[in-house]
Design a protein around this motif. Structure first.
Motif, short mmCIF file in Angstrom:
data_model
loop_
_atom_site.label_atom_id
_atom_site.label_comp_id
_atom_site.label_asym_id
_atom_site.label_seq_id
_atom_site.Cartn_x
_atom_site.Cartn_y
_atom_site.Cartn_z
N ARG A 161 3.24 -12.07 5.18
CA ARG A 161 2.08 -11.20 5.35
C ARG A 161 0.83 -12.00 5.72
O ARG A 161 0.67 -13.15 5.31
CB ARG A 161 1.78 -10.42 4.07
CG ARG A 161 2.80 -9.36 3.71
CD ARG A 161 2.38 -8.59 2.46
NE ARG A 161 3.33 -7.55 2.12
CZ ARG A 161 3.29 -6.31 2.62
NH1 ARG A 161 2.32 -5.98 3.47
NH2 ARG A 161 4.19 -5.42 2.28
N TRP A 213 -6.57 1.64 0.76
CA TRP A 213 -5.57 0.94 -0.06
C TRP A 213 -5.20 1.83 -1.24
O TRP A 213 -6.09 2.44 -1.84
CB TRP A 213 -6.10 -0.40 -0.57
CG TRP A 213 -6.27 -1.43 0.50
CD1 TRP A 213 -7.38 -1.64 1.26
CD2 TRP A 213 -5.29 -2.39 0.93
NE1 TRP A 213 -7.15 -2.66 2.15
CE2 TRP A 213 -5.89 -3.15 1.97
CE3 TRP A 213 -3.98 -2.69 0.53
CZ2 TRP A 213 -5.21 -4.19 2.62
CZ3 TRP A 213 -3.32 -3.72 1.19
CH2 TRP A 213 -3.92 -4.46 2.21
N ILE A 273 -0.31 0.41 8.40
CA ILE A 273 0.21 -0.72 7.64
C ILE A 273 0.17 -2.00 8.45
O ILE A 273 0.08 -1.97 9.69
CB ILE A 273 1.67 -0.46 7.19
CG1 ILE A 273 2.59 -0.27 8.41
CG2 ILE A 273 1.74 0.74 6.26
CD1 ILE A 273 4.08 -0.17 8.06
N GLU A 274 0.24 -3.13 7.75
CA GLU A 274 0.39 -4.40 8.46
C GLU A 274 1.77 -4.41 9.11
O GLU A 274 2.79 -4.28 8.44
CB GLU A 274 0.24 -5.59 7.51
CG GLU A 274 0.37 -6.92 8.23
CD GLU A 274 0.21 -8.14 7.34
OE1 GLU A 274 0.51 -9.25 7.82
OE2 GLU A 274 -0.18 -7.97 6.15
N SER A 293 -3.25 4.39 4.25
CA SER A 293 -3.11 3.05 4.80
C SER A 293 -2.57 2.14 3.71
O SER A 293 -2.98 2.24 2.54
CB SER A 293 -4.48 2.54 5.28
OG SER A 293 -4.39 1.27 5.88
N ASN A 294 -1.64 1.30 4.07
CA ASN A 294 -1.06 0.31 3.15
C ASN A 294 -0.27 0.94 2.00
O ASN A 294 -0.13 0.34 0.94
CB ASN A 294 -2.16 -0.61 2.60
CG ASN A 294 -2.88 -1.36 3.70
OD1 ASN A 294 -2.26 -2.11 4.44
ND2 ASN A 294 -4.18 -1.11 3.84
N ASP A 347 -0.48 -7.98 -0.65
CA ASP A 347 0.61 -7.07 -0.98
C ASP A 347 0.01 -5.77 -1.54
O ASP A 347 -0.74 -5.82 -2.51
CB ASP A 347 1.52 -7.71 -2.02
CG ASP A 347 2.77 -6.90 -2.32
OD1 ASP A 347 2.70 -5.65 -2.28
OD2 ASP A 347 3.81 -7.51 -2.60
N PRO A 348 0.33 -4.64 -0.94
CA PRO A 348 -0.27 -3.38 -1.40
C PRO A 348 0.03 -3.03 -2.86
O PRO A 348 -0.74 -2.30 -3.50
CB PRO A 348 0.34 -2.33 -0.47
CG PRO A 348 0.72 -3.08 0.75
CD PRO A 348 1.15 -4.43 0.26
N ASN A 359 0.60 6.50 8.25
CA ASN A 359 0.47 5.39 7.31
C ASN A 359 0.11 4.16 8.15
O ASN A 359 0.91 3.72 8.98
CB ASN A 359 1.75 5.15 6.53
CG ASN A 359 1.59 4.15 5.39
OD1 ASN A 359 0.48 3.82 4.99
ND2 ASN A 359 2.71 3.68 4.86
N GLN A 385 3.15 2.14 0.17
CA GLN A 385 4.57 1.85 0.11
C GLN A 385 5.34 3.17 -0.04
O GLN A 385 4.75 4.21 -0.32
CB GLN A 385 4.87 0.93 -1.08
CG GLN A 385 4.04 -0.34 -1.11
CD GLN A 385 4.55 -1.41 -0.17
OE1 GLN A 385 4.80 -1.16 1.01
NE2 GLN A 385 4.72 -2.62 -0.68
#
Length: 274
Positions: free
Chosen positions: A265, A109, A162-163, A139-140, A269-270, A160, A142
């Protein structure tokens, strides 16, 4: 059985389908990873946060599979940010995994409020130079986090993670990653059993192609070019998740799945987490 691969921006190739061990109990991990390896999976995704790297390592050691046939990913825990700490934590992971390198090391994160992910990424570059991590990614993150890495460091992340699932189709971020040659790895690819698979649109496609709703969603990811690593404790489900390369979705099918987007989500939230 062999799975297709995705070529990363550093020239290495990652199996597009992997097996994730999120929320698998440490004592059960070796058994579940063994089941996946026996079915032909060669890409295993773990993390320091999961607490089950030792189980992954035991399954690898017991498998007898040559190391160069495996792709092993782990991720830096949130309390490990910092240039030197990022490397020392990887050393700890390597000991637990029984390996001298991982194929992919990710910042789990960004924790932007701490403002340490740039120096942490410099530690990842150090680990890569030392051969402890063959590829490095995030990861995660923006788009603005990635822009900052590009301005202040010299290495573009290969991935990357990500969800990303039909309820959260991050179109702008996906386009950004495509433009910058950063592969998209989707966590919670089938929505963690929170109602996604009950969508009538998925049931209709599944019935027509003779597959389950979960297989339809995983196939949607594959045709988008995403990398996925669904987790399951059920050997039959682990097998089912791998049986997604003998059919294809139409363009209309792909569009129908994407229309399930709600923007909701599952995870944090990242920009706020950490």
């Amino acid at each position: 059985m062999s799975f297709p691969t995705i070529k990363l921006n550093d020239g290495r190739e990652i199996p597009q389908l992997g097996f994730g061990v999120f929320q698998i109990e440490p004592g059960d991990t070796a058994e579940k990873v063994k089941a996946a390896l026996d079915l032909g999976y060669r890409h295993i995704d773990t993390a320091q946060m999961y607490g089950n790297e030792e189980g992954v390592g035991k399954a690898i050691a017991d498998s007898g599979i040559p190391r160069d046939e495996l792709w092993i990913t782990t991720k830096l825990n949130n309390d490990g940010h910092g240039r030197d700490t990022a490397v020392s934590r990887l050393d700890e992971s390597l000991t637990k995994l029984g390996l001298d390198h991982v194929d992919l090391y990710l910042i789990h994160w960004p924790q932007p409020k701490q403002d340490r992910y740039v120096e942490t990424w410099q530690g990842f570059e150090d680990a890569h130079t030392a051969g402890k991590a063959r590829s490095i990614g995030v990861s995660n993150f923006q788009a603005d986090h990635l822009d900052r890495l590009a301005k202040e460091t010299s290495t573009v992340p290969v991935i990357n993670q990500i969800e990303f699932h039909p309820h959260l189709v991050q179109r702008e971020l996906r386009e950004y990653l495509q433009q910058h040659d950063i592969a998209l790895e989707a966590w919670s690819p089938i929505g963690q059993g929170k109602g996604l698979l009950d969508a009538p649109e998925l049931e209709e496609i599944a019935e027509r192609v003779g597959k389950s709703a979960a297989q339809v969603v995983l196939r949607w990811h594959i045709q988008l070019g995403n990398i996925v690593f669904p987790k399951s404790n059920n050997p039959e489900r682990i097998k089912e998740n791998s049986e997604i390369f003998d059919f294809a979705l139409t363009e209309d099918d792909l569009a129908a799945v994407e229309k399930l987007h709600t923007g909701k989500r599952i995870g944090p939230d990242p920009d706020d987490f950490g």
